[in-house]
Design a protein around this motif. Sequence first.
Motif, mmCIF file in Angstrom:
data_model
loop_
_atom_site.group_PDB
_atom_site.id
_atom_site.type_symbol
_atom_site.label_atom_id
_atom_site.label_comp_id
_atom_site.label_asym_id
_atom_site.label_seq_id
_atom_site.Cartn_x
_atom_site.Cartn_y
_atom_site.Cartn_z
ATOM 1 N N ILE A 4 5.523 12.385 46.075
ATOM 2 C CA ILE A 4 6.170 10.552 44.684
ATOM 3 C C ILE A 4 5.110 10.125 44.454
ATOM 4 N N THR A 6 4.468 7.554 41.544
ATOM 5 C CA THR A 6 5.322 6.948 40.053
ATOM 6 C C THR A 6 3.834 6.137 39.053
ATOM 7 N N ARG A 8 3.002 3.730 35.611
ATOM 8 C CA ARG A 8 3.310 3.132 34.602
ATOM 9 C C ARG A 8 1.600 2.814 33.885
ATOM 10 N N SER A 39 7.051 4.630 32.145
ATOM 11 C CA SER A 39 7.548 3.873 33.477
ATOM 12 C C SER A 39 8.117 5.472 34.470
ATOM 13 N N TRP A 40 7.437 6.179 35.208
ATOM 14 C CA TRP A 40 7.761 7.307 35.964
ATOM 15 C C TRP A 40 8.169 7.369 36.896
ATOM 16 N N SER A 41 8.930 7.650 37.312
ATOM 17 C CA SER A 41 9.127 8.452 38.965
ATOM 18 C C SER A 41 9.675 9.266 39.399
ATOM 19 N N SER A 42 9.005 9.830 40.852
ATOM 20 C CA SER A 42 9.129 11.758 40.224
ATOM 21 C C SER A 42 9.257 11.454 41.979
ATOM 22 N N TYR A 53 12.723 8.486 34.481
ATOM 23 C CA TYR A 53 11.627 8.412 33.675
ATOM 24 C C TYR A 53 11.935 7.537 32.033
ATOM 25 N N ALA A 164 14.800 9.166 48.549
ATOM 26 C CA ALA A 164 13.771 8.568 47.762
ATOM 27 C C ALA A 164 14.103 8.216 49.639
#
Length: 310
Positions: A4, A6, A8, A39-42, A53, A164
């Motif tokens: 994961i 994240t 910012r 703002s990134w989430s992967s 994002y 998630a």
Amino acid sequence: MGQILTVRSRGIDDVERVWRQFVPGARLERADPRDISFSWSSIEMPHLSVVSYELGASVHSSVHVDEQLMACRVVGDDLRIEAGGRSIDPRRPWAASDSTTEAHWTGSARVRALVFDRSDAERVARIATGDDRLVLRRLDPAPRDRDAATQWERSFAHVSSSLATVHDDEILAAELHRHALLTTLSTFSTPYLDAVERARQRTAAPRTVRRAIAFMEEHAREPLTLEDIAAASGISSRGLQHAFRRALDTTPTEYLRRVRLSGAHHELRVGTAVSVADVARRWGFSSASRFARYHRDHYGQNPAQVARMF
């Protein structure tokens, strides 16, 4: 199993740097450096990355994938999408394979993407269709129709939210990966769909079914997919489904669930479980309540009752 990430940031350089970790052919051609918000989430799995994002900036970006397949949905202001010089409806997801895709927007945008390893995707698609020569090139960048586009959106939401919480569970993650890939390959006009249309395997010896059952029983607690079972049985997944329907009036997936349910029931009886939820997860059931319902329907008792009895 899953990684994961994240991020910012308010730096425009971070946008391209992070994106190119997942898609090396991604480029920021132009971007307004004023008032940047990123703002990134992967979640990065073997052979699959799920990306979400938000980027607050006026942007002209491009992406060219070679060893990957990517499906993407961008929601933004004054949005334009072009693939190979062709305008794509910005209200729907689009696919990138061999041609360069460009996106333009002003103000801000939300981006959601599934990025697959091409060679692994071809492996799964070949097993699913029974076509050993299938090559995933020449993907139409636009979805086949509105319903297909809607289904991809729903699939992305399901896969991203589920991973998630279960990205470290090999069985569940493998099922989600397969679902994401086959949904994506069915959303756009692809060689996979052409191969599915050609595949008309309607005959299979009962020996094929017995071979599949033996494989399921031996590997039930592993991250098993329909393609894995079909490959071990020497038949395409489509042919295996028809064989099970004719021989047992069920599907391979339903049969696998019964095998796993039986294994979980036995574990509850011998008293080795820490908890019912523990057993459910160990045998590939993502929801303890759903496992309890299956168990109750099959054995006439709640799993907790069985655990207490023994």
